[in-house]
Design an enzyme around this catalytic site. Structure first.
Site, PDB file in Angstrom:
ATOM      1  N   GLU B 283      57.937  77.252  73.831  1.00  0.00           N
ATOM      2  CA  GLU B 283      57.362  76.513  74.923  1.00  0.00           C
ATOM      3  C   GLU B 283      56.111  77.065  75.600  1.00  0.00           C
ATOM      4  O   GLU B 283      55.172  77.055  75.990  1.00  0.00           O
ATOM      5  CB  GLU B 283      58.447  76.297  76.079  1.00  0.00           C
ATOM      6  CG  GLU B 283      58.116  75.458  76.959  1.00  0.00           C
ATOM      7  CD  GLU B 283      59.251  74.655  77.789  1.00  0.00           C
ATOM      8  OE1 GLU B 283      60.119  74.220  77.160  1.00  0.00           O
ATOM      9  OE2 GLU B 283      59.282  75.017  79.136  1.00  0.00           O
ATOM     10  N   GLU B 286      53.413  77.056  73.348  1.00  0.00           N
ATOM     11  CA  GLU B 286      52.749  75.830  73.412  1.00  0.00           C
ATOM     12  C   GLU B 286      51.762  75.747  74.707  1.00  0.00           C
ATOM     13  O   GLU B 286      50.586  75.037  74.639  1.00  0.00           O
ATOM     14  CB  GLU B 286      53.956  74.554  73.606  1.00  0.00           C
ATOM     15  CG  GLU B 286      53.620  73.356  73.678  1.00  0.00           C
ATOM     16  CD  GLU B 286      54.546  72.318  73.903  1.00  0.00           C
ATOM     17  OE1 GLU B 286      55.852  72.824  74.124  1.00  0.00           O
ATOM     18  OE2 GLU B 286      54.095  70.946  74.151  1.00  0.00           O
ATOM     19  N   CYS B 310      63.930  71.011  79.063  1.00  0.00           N
ATOM     20  CA  CYS B 310      65.323  71.593  79.017  1.00  0.00           C
ATOM     21  C   CYS B 310      66.191  70.696  79.571  1.00  0.00           C
ATOM     22  O   CYS B 310      67.369  70.852  79.257  1.00  0.00           O
ATOM     23  CB  CYS B 310      65.419  73.121  79.497  1.00  0.00           C
ATOM     24  SG  CYS B 310      63.948  74.009  79.451  1.00  0.00           S
ATOM     25  N   SER B 330      56.922  69.265  77.711  1.00  0.00           N
ATOM     26  CA  SER B 330      56.632  70.252  76.186  1.00  0.00           C
ATOM     27  C   SER B 330      57.403  69.469  75.204  1.00  0.00           C
ATOM     28  O   SER B 330      58.475  68.790  75.265  1.00  0.00           O
ATOM     29  CB  SER B 330      57.420  71.585  76.857  1.00  0.00           C
ATOM     30  OG  SER B 330      57.706  72.131  75.730  1.00  0.00           O
ATOM     31  N   LYS B 369      73.801  66.320  78.665  1.00  0.00           N
ATOM     32  CA  LYS B 369      73.588  66.994  77.531  1.00  0.00           C
ATOM     33  C   LYS B 369      74.565  66.213  76.577  1.00  0.00           C
ATOM     34  O   LYS B 369      74.360  66.326  75.371  1.00  0.00           O
ATOM     35  CB  LYS B 369      74.185  68.450  77.582  1.00  0.00           C
ATOM     36  CG  LYS B 369      73.476  69.494  78.223  1.00  0.00           C
ATOM     37  CD  LYS B 369      72.390  70.016  77.407  1.00  0.00           C
ATOM     38  CE  LYS B 369      71.048  70.664  78.505  1.00  0.00           C
ATOM     39  NZ  LYS B 369      69.820  70.869  77.535  1.00  0.00           N
ATOM     40  N   GLU B 372      72.182  63.781  75.352  1.00  0.00           N
ATOM     41  CA  GLU B 372      71.017  64.321  74.745  1.00  0.00           C
ATOM     42  C   GLU B 372      71.573  64.493  73.225  1.00  0.00           C
ATOM     43  O   GLU B 372      70.772  64.346  72.394  1.00  0.00           O
ATOM     44  CB  GLU B 372      70.539  65.564  75.322  1.00  0.00           C
ATOM     45  CG  GLU B 372      69.517  66.255  74.768  1.00  0.00           C
ATOM     46  CD  GLU B 372      69.045  67.685  75.294  1.00  0.00           C
ATOM     47  OE1 GLU B 372      70.088  68.370  75.572  1.00  0.00           O
ATOM     48  OE2 GLU B 372      68.129  68.145  75.543  1.00  0.00           O
ATOM     49  N   GLU B 377      66.714  61.514  68.253  1.00  0.00           N
ATOM     50  CA  GLU B 377      65.998  62.666  67.926  1.00  0.00           C
ATOM     51  C   GLU B 377      66.534  63.795  67.429  1.00  0.00           C
ATOM     52  O   GLU B 377      65.610  64.765  66.985  1.00  0.00           O
ATOM     53  CB  GLU B 377      65.112  62.685  68.989  1.00  0.00           C
ATOM     54  CG  GLU B 377      64.106  61.816  69.618  1.00  0.00           C
ATOM     55  CD  GLU B 377      64.735  60.628  70.890  1.00  0.00           C
ATOM     56  OE1 GLU B 377      66.026  60.845  70.827  1.00  0.00           O
ATOM     57  OE2 GLU B 377      64.286  60.214  71.479  1.00  0.00           O
ATOM     58  N   CYS B 526      70.602  74.226  86.556  1.00  0.00           N
ATOM     59  CA  CYS B 526      71.612  74.166  85.967  1.00  0.00           C
ATOM     60  C   CYS B 526      73.223  74.563  86.509  1.00  0.00           C
ATOM     61  O   CYS B 526      74.088  74.094  86.485  1.00  0.00           O
ATOM     62  CB  CYS B 526      71.700  74.785  84.508  1.00  0.00           C
ATOM     63  SG  CYS B 526      70.213  74.187  83.417  1.00  0.00           S
TER      64      CYS B 526
END
Lengths: 393, 596
Positions: B283, B286, B310, B330, B369, B372, B377, B526
Site C-alpha cells: 500500500e 502504491e 483494510c 487502495s 471479515k 469479506e 474477489e 479494529c
C-alpha cells in the site's frame, strides 16, 4: 328535555364578525397585560393536560430562541372527541386570532395548524380563511403566517413532542421531557402548542376581559368547556357548558335515564359508575375528574345494556395499536392488559390475575414515557375496579 | 464552568455539574442503577424504563438516564415503589422476548438475563407474547444473525447504526404491538446497506443480533486428519481476547493466545500481522506510485487521495454510499485476504502441503471479515483464500470448550514463516495505526531517514479524536524521489463510519486536499471491532489502545520493511512490491453497490 338544568353557553360558537377590531385592540396592548389577563382568567389547556395557558405563553416568551413557533394542536384523536373539528369549521377566525396574539407575544413569525389526517376535508375552506387572515395581519402590520400541517392518522401524534417529531419528518414518537416545548419544541426552538379550543377561548378573553371568563366555573376550573357527548344519549353532539358541574347533573341532562357509567375524557380518561355520579365534578378539582386528561371533553354515556368488558376491551385494543411502541410499559403493558383481561374472561387465568393487571396499570402510570402510556391506567383501573364482576363472568 | 447542582441520592449528598443526569450522578457515588437501552456510546433514548428512580414528593418515577439533576432533588434508587416498578418492567421485557436461554447464543452474556435473574423474574410473570407474534429470524447474512424474537426494542442497534455509523441499515417500523426493528422494506440484512461492521452486535443487550458462528466448521476441520488447518490472528485480537476469558481490559495475551491455538489443534499458528507488514509495503508503494503518477506524469486517471482498504466495513460502505470514489481505495487487499491468498500458495509450497487440503482460518476482531472472506474477489489462490473467520469472542468460546485454563497458559511463539511481524503491524489494530505504520515505511523509502518523530511514535495520528490530520513535509529525498522534495504529505485518519462519511463529503466538496486517508469502520479502529468482547465503552477501548501501543514499543522491529520475513518473501516469492505476483495475489478491485 324537560329538566334542562345545566347552563348552555355560547361563548365559543357564537359567530362574531369582529376579529379585526379585537386583534387591533389586543395587539397594541403590552405583552405583560395580555399575559396577566390570561393568567387571571384562569384559562387552562383544553387539550386535557390543563396547563395554565398564560404561563405557557410567558415561559415561551421568556426563553431565548432564533425562531419561535405557535402551533395549534388539531390532531383531535381521543375516541369520543369531535369538538375541535366543529370549532375549526365554524369559528376558525377565533383560533387564528389567538395564534396571532400568541405569536406577537412570544416573537413567532410562523405558526402551524397540525390537523388530524381525517380532517383533510377542512383544508380547502381553512386555506381560504388563512388567505383572508394573512391579509388582515398584513393590514395590522403583524409579520406572522400560519400553515396547515396534515397528520397521518397516528393517535400518538397528538402528544405535543411526538407532534413536533412528526412535523420534522420523523417517526411520531414522544421525546424525553425536559426539555419542554417552551424550551425546545418544534425544530428545538421555543414553541407554544395549544389545543384548538384553548386558542378559541383566548379570543373571548381578549374580547370580554378575563373577569367574564373567570366568573364561569368553579375554583380552579374556570370558564366554559366544550363537550363531545356520545354513547347512550338521545341528544349526542357538541355542547358548551359551564365548568364544574357534577356528573349527576350531566347525566340528568344528557342520559337516556338508564346510564350506568360515563367515560369522562375518552379512552384515556376515567370511567365513573352510577353510584359516583353525584360526587364527581367535571373540572380540574378533586381526584376523579375527567378534565385533567388528554383531550378532555369526551363524554361517553353507557346504559345498562352495555358490557363494560367490551368497552374496556375496545379501549385496550385501541391502545395496543396506537402505542408508539417506544417505551416498554406502554408497548408491552397494553398488550398484557388486553391479553390478561381476555384470559380472565375465558377462565384461563384466575380472577386474582386482575389484581396483577391493576398493579401493572399502576406501574404503567408511573413509568411510561408520555401521557398515552400513563393514562391507560385511568380507564383500565376505573373500569376493572368498578365493574370487576363484568370482567370475570 | 457551569454551576454545581447539589442533590441527595439514597440519602447520600452529591454535587455535580449542571446538566448531569441522575444516572451519572449516582455512578459518581457508586450507586448502580440498572439500564438496558442506555449505552455510553449512544444518545439517550429513555425508552426501556428500567432505570426509573423515585423523586421524593413526586408521584411518577423519573428515567434516571434522561433526567438532568435539579437543585435539592431527593432521589431514591431502591425504594419499594422503584423495585416494584423495575421488576414489572423487566417482567414485561421478558414476556415479549423469546426467553429460551439455554439454547441462546448469548446465554450467560445477556443483559436481560442478568437483570431477570437479579430481580428473580419467576414463572408468575406475564403472559408469554411470543406465540402471538409474527417474527423473523434472518439467517442470510454471512456475518450477522438477526433474531426478532429476542429483540426488546431498546433501539441501541438503531442508534449505533445511525449515530456511530451513518449507515441506518436498521430502523423502527410499525407501531404499538407491531413495532419492530427492521431494515429497508424488511429485506434481509445481506440485501441492504448493512456494512456487517457488527457494532450493533456489540451493543445488543440480548441475543437479537449476534455474529454468525463458524466454530463447528472450524472444529470439524481441526478434527479432520486430512486437513492442514492454518490459523491467522489479527492485531487487535491479542489485546482483547483476555477480556472474554475473565481478564481485565488492556491485557496483552499474545503468547497465551498462540499457546491456546496450538492446544486447540491448529496445524500452523501464524500471524495476520505478517501480512499487515506486507500491506504496508504494497500500500505504501502504491501511494508513492500514485503520487508520482499524479505529480510527475500528470496522469489524470490516477486518483488522490488514496484511502486504505483494510477495513471491510469501510469497503462495503464506500461501495454503497460513495461508489464514485472506489478508484480512490487502495487496491491492496486487507491483511486477512493477503494472508489467505499466500497461505494456499506461498505457504503451502513452503511446507509442502496440498492447498486443496488446506483450511485457512482467521481470528478477527470483526464481523465484516466474515463477509469479506466470502467475497468473490477473494479466491486468487484458486481456492477460497480464507475459509472461516472467527471473531475474538468465538475464539474465546473455543478455548472454553477445550477446557483450557487460559490465564495459566505459558507464552508461546508463532510458527516461523508468516509468523514474524513488526510493531508497525500491531498498531493496525488501533485507529491511526495503518497511517503511522505506512508513514514509518514510506518516509524512510523516500528519504532514507526515519520519520522525524520521537521513538517513531507519530503522535498526531494517534488518539480517539473523530478525525485527525497530520502533515509531514518531505525534505532532501533520495534521488529517485526528487519530485517529492518540499511536498507536504497531507494525511487524515477517521474512525467510525459517521466520521468517514464526513471526511469523504469534504473530499467530494473539494474542501480537503489530503493525499492519504486511513478509515476504519469501527470506533477506535479494529480494537473496537464488531467481533471484540462485549461490552464496549470509550474506557475499555482506551485500555485496549494503550495495550496496542505498548505491544508496539516492546517489539524489536518497529518498521514493516525491516521484518526479515517480509524481506525474504520478496526475495523468494513476490520479487518486488506491486509486481506481477503481488497483483495476482495481493491486490483487487471493488465495484459499486446500490444504496437501496
Amino acid at each position: 328535555m324537560s329538566k334542562k338544568n345545566l347552563k348552555r353557553l355560547d361563548l365559543i360558537f357564537k359567530n362574531e364578525f369582529d376579529t379585526e377590531a379585537i386583534l387591533a385592540k389586543t395587539l397594541v396592548r403590552s405583552h405583560d397585560e395580555i399575559i396577566n389577563d390570561l393568567i387571571s382568567s384562569g384559562l387552562k389547556g383544553r387539550g386535557g393536560a390543563g396547563f395554565p395557558t398564560g404561563l405557557k405563553w410567558k415561559l415561551t416568551a421568556d426563553n431565548p430562541g432564533d425562531e419561535k413557533y405557535v402551533i395549534c394542536n388539531a390532531d383531535e384523536g381521543e375516541p369520543g372527541t369531535f369538538k375541535d373539528r366543529e370549532i375549526l369549521s365554524s369559528v376558525p377566525h377565533k383560533v387564528l386570532a389567538g395564534m396571532a396574539v400568541c405569536a406577537k407575544i412570544i416573537g413567532a413569525k410562523k405558526g402551524f395548524i397540525y390537523l388530524r389526517g381525517e380532517y383533510k376535508f377542512l383544508v380547502p375552506e381553512l386555506n381560504k380563511i388563512l388567505d383572508e387572515f394573512h391579509a388582515l395581519l398584513d393590514k395590522l402590520d403583524l409579520a406572522f403566517r400560519v400553515a396547515i400541517f396534515l397528520g397521518s392518522g397516528a393517535y400518538i401524534c397528538g402528544e405535543e413532542s411526538a407532534l413536533f417529531e412528526s412535523m420534522e419528518g420523523k417517526r411520531g414518537e414522544p421525546r424525553n421531557k425536559p426539555p419542554f416545548p417552551a424550551q425546545k419544541g418544534y425544530k428545538n426552538m421555543p414553541t407554544v402548542i395549544n389545543n384548538v379550543e384553548t386558542l378559541a377561548h383566548t379570543y373571548s378573553i381578549f374580547k370580554y376581559g378575563p373577569e367574564k371568563f373567570r366568573d364561569l366555573g368553579v375554583k380552579d376550573s374556570r370558564g366554559s368547556k366544550v363537550f363531545s357527548v356520545s354513547g347512550d344519549t338521545p341528544i349526542p353532539g357538541i355542547y358548551e357548558l359551564e365548568f364544574g358541574m357534577t356528573l349527576q347533573k350531566f347525566v340528568d341532562d344528557f342520559g337516556d335515564g338508564d346510564a350506568k357509567a360515563v367515560q369522562v375524557g375518552g379512552a384515556s380518561g376515567f370511567c365513573v359508575p352510577r353510584k359516583k355520579f353525584s360526587k364527581t365534578v367535571i373540572g380540574y378539582q378533586g381526584k376523579l375528574t375527567g378534565v385533567s386528561l388528554p383531550t378532555g371533553g369526551s363524554m361517553m354515556i353507557f346504559n345498562s345494556s352495555r358490557s363494560m368488558y367490551n368497552v374496556l376491551h375496545n379501549y385496550l385494543d385501541f391502545f395496543v395499536e396506537e402505542s408508539c411502541g417506544q417505551c416498554t410499559p406502554c408497548r408491552v403493558g397494553t398488550q398484557q392488559l388486553l391479553l390478561g383481561v381476555e384470559a380472565v374472561k375465558k377462565g384461563e387465568k384466575p380472577s386474582s390475575y386482575l389484581d396483577k393487571l391493576l398493579d401493572l396499570a399502576e406501574t404503567m402510570r408511573i413509568t411510561a414515557k408520555c401521557g398515552l402510556g400513563q393514562s391507560v391506567a385511568n380507564s383500565f383501573s376505573s373500569i376493572v375496579e368498578n365493574f370487576r364482576e363484568e370482567m370475570i363472568y | 464552568m457551569s454551576e454545581k447542582i447539589n442533590l441527595r441520592i439514597d440519602n447520600i449528598a452529591v454535587s455535580v455539574t449542571e446538566g448531569t443526569t441522575i444516572l451519572d450522578a449516582a455512578k459518581k457515588i457508586n450507586i448502580r442503577i440498572p439500564t438496558l437501552c442506555y449505552h455510553e456510546d449512544l444518545c439517550v433514548a429513555g425508552n426501556c424504563r428500567v432505570c426509573m428512580v423515585e423523586q421524593v414528593g413526586s408521584d411518577r418515577l423519573l428515567p434516571s438516564c434522561a433526567m438532568p439533576v435539579a437543585e435539592g432533588m431527593e432521589i431514591l434508587t431502591n425504594s419499594l415503589k422503584v423495585r416494584n416498578a423495575r421488576k414489572k418492567i423487566i417482567e414485561l421485557l421478558v414476556s415479549e422476548h423469546r426467553a429460551e436461554c439455554t439454547t441462546c447464543y448469548k446465554n450467560g452474556k445477556c443483559e436481560l438475563q442478568e437483570l431477570s435473574s437479579e430481580y428473580i423474574v419467576g414463572e408468575d410473570g406475564f403472559i408469554d407474547l411470543i406465540p402471538f407474534k409474527d417474527y423473523t429470524i434472518d439467517l442470510f447474512s454471512p456475518s450477522i444473525i438477526k433474531d426478532d424474537s429476542k429483540c426488546i426494542r431498546c433501539q441501541r442497534c438503531i442508534r449505533t447504526c445511525a449515530e456511530l455509523q451513518s449507515v441506518s441499515a436498521l430502523t423502527v417500523s410499525h407501531k404499538g404491538d407491531q413495532m419492530k426493528v427492521t431494515s429497508f422494506f424488511e429485506k434481509p440484512m445481506y440485501e441492504v446497506v448493512c456494512t456487517n461492521c457488527g457494532q450493533c452486535v456489540n451493543r445488543c443487550p440480548t441475543g437479537a443480533l449476534t455474529e454468525r458462528t463458524y466454530i463447528d466448521h472450524v472444529w470439524a476441520a481441526i478434527n479432520d486428519d486430512r486437513k492442514h488447518v492454518v490459523v491467522q490472528t489479527a492485531p487487535a485480537v491479542r489485546i482483547a481476547l483476555g477480556e472474554a476469558l475473565g481478564m481485565p481490559p488492556g491485557e496483552i495475551v499474545t503468547g497465551k493466545m498462540v499457546a491456546a491455538l496450538r492446544r486447540l489443534g491448529f496445524d500452523s499458528v501464524l500471524d495476520t500481522n505478517f501480512t499487515a507488514d506486507l500491506t504496508i509495503i504494497e500500500e505504501g508503494n502504491e501511494l508513492l506510485q500514485r503520487l508520482k503518477k499524479v505529480l510527475v506524469d500528470k496522469d489524470e486517471s490516477v486518483k488522490l487521495p488514496m484511502t486504505t482498504s483494510c477495513s471491510p466495513g469501510w469497503v462495503k460502505f464506500i461501495e454503497h454510499v460513495f461508489p464514485e470514489f472506489l478508484e480512490h481505495v487502495s487496491t491492496a487487499k486487507s491483511p486477512q485476504q493477503m494472508f489467505g491468498a499466500l497461505a494456499k500458495t506461498f505457504y503451502a509450497e513452503r511446507i509442502d502441503a496440498d492447498p486443496a487440503e488446506m483450511v485457512s482460518v482467521s481470528v478477527m476482531p470483526c464481523t465484516a471479515k466474515k463477509f469479506e472472506a466470502d467475497r468473490p474477489e477473494m479466491r486468487s489462490s484458486g481456492y477460497k483464500d480464507v475459509d472461516y473467520v472467527l471473531t475474538t469472542r468465538e475464539l474465546a468460546l473455543m478455548i472454553k470448550q477445550a477446557g483450557i485454563d487460559f490465564t495459566s497458559l505459558p507464552d508461546d511463539d508463532y510458527d516461523s514463516i508468516m509468523g514474524v511481524s513488526s510493531g508497525a503491524a500491531v498498531i493496525f489494530g488501533a485507529t491511526g495505526g495503518v497511517m503511522e505504520a505506512a508513514l514509518r515505511t514510506a518516509y524512510e523509502v523516500v528519504t532514507g531517514r526515519e520519520v522525524p518523530f520521537e521513538n517513531l511514535n507519530i503522535e498526531p495520528v494517534r488518539g480517539m479524536d473523530n478525525v485527525r490530520e497530520a502533515t509531514i513535509k518531505i525534505e532532501n529525498p533520495l534521488p529517485d524521489w526528487a519530485f517529492l522534495d518540499g511536498v507536504e504529505l497531507k494525511t487524515c485518519v477517521a474512525h467510525g463510519l459517521s466520521n468517514a462519511k464526513k471526511v469523504m463529503e469534504a473530499v467530494r466538496a473539494g474542501a480537503a486536499d489530503y493525499h492519504f486517508i486511513e478509515i476504519m469502520a469501527c470506533p477506535g479502529g479494529c480494537l473496537g471491532g464488531g467481533g471484540q468482547p462485549i461490552p464496549t465503552s470509550p474506557e475499555i477501548r482506551e485500555k485496549r489502545s494503550e495495550a496496542i501501543y505498548l505491544e508496539d514499543e516492546l517489539k524489536v522491529i518497529r518498521k514493516s520493511h525491516e521484518n526479515p520475513e517480509i524481506v525474504m518473501i520478496y526475495e523468494k516469492f513476490l520479487k518486488e512490491p506491486l509486481g506481477h505476483k503481488s497483483h495476482e495475489l495481493l491486490h483487487t478491485h471493488y465495484k459499486g453497490r446500490s444504496r437501496y
